[in-house]
Design a protein around this motif. Structure first.
Motif, PDB file in Angstrom:
ATOM      1  N   GLY B  57     -64.476 -19.962  12.866  1.00  0.00           N
ATOM      2  CA  GLY B  57     -64.087 -20.909  13.906  1.00  0.00           C
ATOM      3  C   GLY B  57     -65.052 -20.950  15.087  1.00  0.00           C
ATOM      4  O   GLY B  57     -64.945 -21.813  15.952  1.00  0.00           O
ATOM      5  N   THR B  58     -66.016 -20.008  15.114  1.00  0.00           N
ATOM      6  CA  THR B  58     -66.987 -19.998  16.218  1.00  0.00           C
ATOM      7  C   THR B  58     -67.938 -21.181  16.073  1.00  0.00           C
ATOM      8  O   THR B  58     -68.497 -21.417  15.001  1.00  0.00           O
ATOM      9  CB  THR B  58     -67.815 -18.686  16.217  1.00  0.00           C
ATOM     10  OG1 THR B  58     -66.934 -17.584  16.241  1.00  0.00           O
ATOM     11  CG2 THR B  58     -68.755 -18.627  17.414  1.00  0.00           C
ATOM     12  N   LYS B  59     -68.086 -21.917  17.170  1.00  0.00           N
ATOM     13  CA  LYS B  59     -69.010 -23.053  17.165  1.00  0.00           C
ATOM     14  C   LYS B  59     -70.359 -22.555  17.674  1.00  0.00           C
ATOM     15  O   LYS B  59     -70.411 -21.895  18.722  1.00  0.00           O
ATOM     16  CB  LYS B  59     -68.446 -24.145  18.103  1.00  0.00           C
ATOM     17  CG  LYS B  59     -69.063 -25.493  17.907  1.00  0.00           C
ATOM     18  CD  LYS B  59     -68.240 -26.553  18.636  1.00  0.00           C
ATOM     19  CE  LYS B  59     -68.980 -27.865  18.763  1.00  0.00           C
ATOM     20  NZ  LYS B  59     -69.602 -28.361  17.544  1.00  0.00           N
ATOM     21  N   VAL B  60     -71.397 -22.809  16.915  1.00  0.00           N
ATOM     22  CA  VAL B  60     -72.729 -22.347  17.348  1.00  0.00           C
ATOM     23  C   VAL B  60     -73.715 -23.514  17.354  1.00  0.00           C
ATOM     24  O   VAL B  60     -73.715 -24.337  16.430  1.00  0.00           O
ATOM     25  CB  VAL B  60     -73.318 -21.230  16.440  1.00  0.00           C
ATOM     26  CG1 VAL B  60     -72.692 -19.897  16.695  1.00  0.00           C
ATOM     27  CG2 VAL B  60     -73.230 -21.586  14.987  1.00  0.00           C
ATOM     28  N   PRO B  61     -74.545 -23.567  18.380  1.00  0.00           N
ATOM     29  CA  PRO B  61     -75.623 -24.558  18.360  1.00  0.00           C
ATOM     30  C   PRO B  61     -76.764 -24.033  17.498  1.00  0.00           C
ATOM     31  O   PRO B  61     -76.815 -22.836  17.178  1.00  0.00           O
ATOM     32  CB  PRO B  61     -76.056 -24.625  19.823  1.00  0.00           C
ATOM     33  CG  PRO B  61     -75.770 -23.252  20.351  1.00  0.00           C
ATOM     34  CD  PRO B  61     -74.574 -22.739  19.586  1.00  0.00           C
ATOM     35  N   ARG B  62     -77.702 -24.897  17.119  1.00  0.00           N
ATOM     36  CA  ARG B  62     -78.918 -24.407  16.467  1.00  0.00           C
ATOM     37  C   ARG B  62     -79.609 -23.453  17.440  1.00  0.00           C
ATOM     38  O   ARG B  62     -79.762 -23.762  18.624  1.00  0.00           O
ATOM     39  CB  ARG B  62     -79.836 -25.596  16.134  1.00  0.00           C
ATOM     40  CG  ARG B  62     -81.155 -25.184  15.567  1.00  0.00           C
ATOM     41  CD  ARG B  62     -82.005 -26.350  15.135  1.00  0.00           C
ATOM     42  NE  ARG B  62     -83.399 -26.009  15.265  1.00  0.00           N
ATOM     43  CZ  ARG B  62     -84.068 -25.226  14.419  1.00  0.00           C
ATOM     44  NH1 ARG B  62     -83.465 -24.751  13.353  1.00  0.00           N
ATOM     45  NH2 ARG B  62     -85.326 -24.925  14.619  1.00  0.00           N
ATOM     46  N   GLY B  76     -81.569  -6.857  16.909  1.00  0.00           N
ATOM     47  CA  GLY B  76     -81.886  -8.236  17.267  1.00  0.00           C
ATOM     48  C   GLY B  76     -80.858  -9.218  16.758  1.00  0.00           C
ATOM     49  O   GLY B  76     -80.008  -8.885  15.925  1.00  0.00           O
ATOM     50  N   PRO B  77     -80.937 -10.435  17.266  1.00  0.00           N
ATOM     51  CA  PRO B  77     -79.978 -11.452  16.852  1.00  0.00           C
ATOM     52  C   PRO B  77     -80.393 -12.131  15.546  1.00  0.00           C
ATOM     53  O   PRO B  77     -81.576 -12.264  15.267  1.00  0.00           O
ATOM     54  CB  PRO B  77     -80.054 -12.466  18.004  1.00  0.00           C
ATOM     55  CG  PRO B  77     -81.444 -12.332  18.533  1.00  0.00           C
ATOM     56  CD  PRO B  77     -81.876 -10.919  18.287  1.00  0.00           C
ATOM     57  N   MET B  78     -79.394 -12.565  14.767  1.00  0.00           N
ATOM     58  CA  MET B  78     -79.656 -13.502  13.682  1.00  0.00           C
ATOM     59  C   MET B  78     -79.230 -14.861  14.217  1.00  0.00           C
ATOM     60  O   MET B  78     -78.044 -15.065  14.530  1.00  0.00           O
ATOM     61  CB  MET B  78     -78.852 -13.138  12.430  1.00  0.00           C
ATOM     62  CG  MET B  78     -79.053 -14.145  11.309  1.00  0.00           C
ATOM     63  SD  MET B  78     -77.968 -13.835   9.901  1.00  0.00           S
ATOM     64  CE  MET B  78     -78.844 -12.511   9.139  1.00  0.00           C
ATOM     65  N   ARG B  79     -80.192 -15.756  14.378  1.00  0.00           N
ATOM     66  CA  ARG B  79     -79.907 -17.040  15.029  1.00  0.00           C
ATOM     67  C   ARG B  79     -79.619 -18.115  13.992  1.00  0.00           C
ATOM     68  O   ARG B  79     -80.131 -18.077  12.877  1.00  0.00           O
ATOM     69  CB  ARG B  79     -81.066 -17.450  15.931  1.00  0.00           C
ATOM     70  CG  ARG B  79     -81.217 -16.518  17.118  1.00  0.00           C
ATOM     71  CD  ARG B  79     -82.183 -17.021  18.169  1.00  0.00           C
ATOM     72  NE  ARG B  79     -82.298 -16.050  19.248  1.00  0.00           N
ATOM     73  CZ  ARG B  79     -81.471 -15.978  20.289  1.00  0.00           C
ATOM     74  NH1 ARG B  79     -80.486 -16.853  20.409  1.00  0.00           N
ATOM     75  NH2 ARG B  79     -81.623 -15.056  21.215  1.00  0.00           N
ATOM     76  N   SER B  80     -78.818 -19.074  14.418  1.00  0.00           N
ATOM     77  CA  SER B  80     -78.394 -20.111  13.493  1.00  0.00           C
ATOM     78  C   SER B  80     -79.464 -21.194  13.334  1.00  0.00           C
ATOM     79  O   SER B  80     -79.936 -21.748  14.324  1.00  0.00           O
ATOM     80  CB  SER B  80     -77.092 -20.751  13.975  1.00  0.00           C
ATOM     81  OG  SER B  80     -76.647 -21.670  13.016  1.00  0.00           O
ATOM     82  N   PRO B  81     -79.801 -21.511  12.090  1.00  0.00           N
ATOM     83  CA  PRO B  81     -80.794 -22.567  11.853  1.00  0.00           C
ATOM     84  C   PRO B  81     -80.189 -23.963  11.993  1.00  0.00           C
ATOM     85  O   PRO B  81     -80.921 -24.940  12.023  1.00  0.00           O
ATOM     86  CB  PRO B  81     -81.217 -22.310  10.404  1.00  0.00           C
ATOM     87  CG  PRO B  81     -80.019 -21.671   9.776  1.00  0.00           C
ATOM     88  CD  PRO B  81     -79.334 -20.886  10.845  1.00  0.00           C
ATOM     89  N   LEU B  82     -78.859 -24.023  12.052  1.00  0.00           N
ATOM     90  CA  LEU B  82     -78.154 -25.314  12.111  1.00  0.00           C
ATOM     91  C   LEU B  82     -77.022 -25.226  13.142  1.00  0.00           C
ATOM     92  O   LEU B  82     -76.448 -24.160  13.338  1.00  0.00           O
ATOM     93  CB  LEU B  82     -77.538 -25.645  10.746  1.00  0.00           C
ATOM     94  CG  LEU B  82     -78.485 -25.754   9.548  1.00  0.00           C
ATOM     95  CD1 LEU B  82     -77.679 -25.772   8.248  1.00  0.00           C
ATOM     96  CD2 LEU B  82     -79.358 -26.998   9.657  1.00  0.00           C
ATOM     97  N   SER B  83     -76.686 -26.360  13.732  1.00  0.00           N
ATOM     98  CA  SER B  83     -75.501 -26.418  14.592  1.00  0.00           C
ATOM     99  C   SER B  83     -74.285 -26.550  13.688  1.00  0.00           C
ATOM    100  O   SER B  83     -74.342 -27.250  12.669  1.00  0.00           O
ATOM    101  CB  SER B  83     -75.547 -27.646  15.501  1.00  0.00           C
ATOM    102  OG  SER B  83     -76.769 -27.710  16.167  1.00  0.00           O
ATOM    103  N   GLY B  84     -73.203 -25.924  14.079  1.00  0.00           N
ATOM    104  CA  GLY B  84     -72.001 -26.066  13.258  1.00  0.00           C
ATOM    105  C   GLY B  84     -70.921 -25.073  13.612  1.00  0.00           C
ATOM    106  O   GLY B  84     -70.973 -24.419  14.665  1.00  0.00           O
ATOM    107  N   VAL B  85     -69.957 -24.963  12.702  1.00  0.00           N
ATOM    108  CA  VAL B  85     -68.821 -24.060  12.918  1.00  0.00           C
ATOM    109  C   VAL B  85     -68.799 -23.035  11.779  1.00  0.00           C
ATOM    110  O   VAL B  85     -68.968 -23.397  10.609  1.00  0.00           O
ATOM    111  CB  VAL B  85     -67.496 -24.866  12.925  1.00  0.00           C
ATOM    112  CG1 VAL B  85     -66.298 -23.929  13.065  1.00  0.00           C
ATOM    113  CG2 VAL B  85     -67.503 -25.893  14.043  1.00  0.00           C
ATOM    114  N   VAL B  86     -68.602 -21.773  12.146  1.00  0.00           N
ATOM    115  CA  VAL B  86     -68.519 -20.714  11.134  1.00  0.00           C
ATOM    116  C   VAL B  86     -67.218 -20.892  10.358  1.00  0.00           C
ATOM    117  O   VAL B  86     -66.136 -20.901  10.951  1.00  0.00           O
ATOM    118  CB  VAL B  86     -68.551 -19.315  11.800  1.00  0.00           C
ATOM    119  CG1 VAL B  86     -68.339 -18.216  10.762  1.00  0.00           C
ATOM    120  CG2 VAL B  86     -69.855 -19.104  12.558  1.00  0.00           C
TER     121      VAL B  86
END
Lengths: 126, 146
Positions: B57-62, B76-86
């Motif tokens: 349910g977490t919304k993440v931007p690219r 370190g962080p693993m960053r999202s390659p896409l905007s969306g919802v987990v």
């Protein structure tokens, strides 16, 4: 109601004379930044000695371990901001601005007090 | 994935998309994207001992943080390659994060429902090009995957 914590401030007063304690604040600050928190390391008293060039290479937890530079770079890469007590750095450790890691800044006692007084800041002391 | 091109032991399967800034792979399946760490990324990190993943349910931007990766020598962080919802997290990988080291492309970390797949997929690199571009990165990092 308590404010949501969105900033971490790690106060580092231990120095190069305690190598087994030296890595922890950098590693934990790197973790906080990696989790998305705005993160600061504030070096006071013995703390600035960790940032001296010779410490970055010579301080290791074990003889064959990685140098301190490794976790300093990790923290900087993750976006941790370094603030260094100007009195401790300049008077005790004779450090100039050119000796600070890239992006690190000198700061005064009032900066530390102001940051710790902010209810959105979690403060950890090393 | 056994026949994926490899360089210094690092595999880059050609059927996936890659983000070469965040070092994650993406597999699109309908409206869902599976995301995990690339082989060079897991080799750079070393044995992963803890993985903290954003919840369903977490919304993440690219570029937003999907997970935090912890090893003895890396954090370190693993960053999202896409905007969306987990929409799902891989519980098996969370409880046994070294699976990412053993088989990074079978060990998806997060499953995301992208907000703007058509708009953002072009920002990713396709497998064949990624495997070429990773050679330079692998050399710069000085790593060997296995």
């Amino acid at each position: 109601m308590s404010a949501e914590k969105n900033r971490f401030l790690f106060v580092v007063s231990t120095g190069a004379n305690e190598p087994k304690k030296a890595f922890t604040p950098f590693y934990y600050a790197a973790a906080a930044a990696a989790m998305g928190y705005e993160t600061y390391l504030f070096f006071v008293a013995e703390g600035p000695s960790l940032l001296k060039r010779e410490s970055l290479q010579s301080v290791r937890t074990t003889e064959d371990g990685e140098p301190l530079q490794k976790v300093v770079d990790l923290a900087l890469k993750n976006g941790v901001k370094f603030l260094v007590c100007s009195v401790a750095a300049k008077v005790i450790w004779k450090m100039g601005e050119d000796e600070l890691p890239p992006g690190a800044q000198f700061a005064g006692a009032s900066t530390l007090i102001e940051m710790t007084a902010d209810p959105s800041t979690a403060v950890l002391y090393f | 994935m056994g026949n994926a091109p490899s360089y210094k032991g690092c595999k880059i399967p050609e059927d996936l998309y890659y983000d070469l800034e965040y070092h994650v792979w993406v597999k699109v399946d309908g409206e869902i994207a599976f995301i995990g760490a690339t082989d060079p990324a897991q080799a750079y990190a070393g044995e992963i001992i803890y993985l903290k993943v954003k919840g369903r349910g977490t919304k993440v931007p690219r570029g937003g943080i999907l997970a935090t990766v912890e090893s003895a020598k890396y954090m370190g962080p693993m960053r999202s390659p896409l905007s969306g919802v987990v929409v799902e997290t891989n519980g098996e990988v969370v409880s046994n994060p070294s699976l990412v080291n053993r088989d990074p492309y079978a060990s998806w970390v997060v499953c995301l429902k992208p907000d703007n797949l058509d708009g953002e997929i072009g920002l990713l690199t396709k497998g064949k090009e990624a495997s070429e571009r990773y050679k330079k990165i692998i050399d710069e990092w000085g790593i060997q995957c296995r």
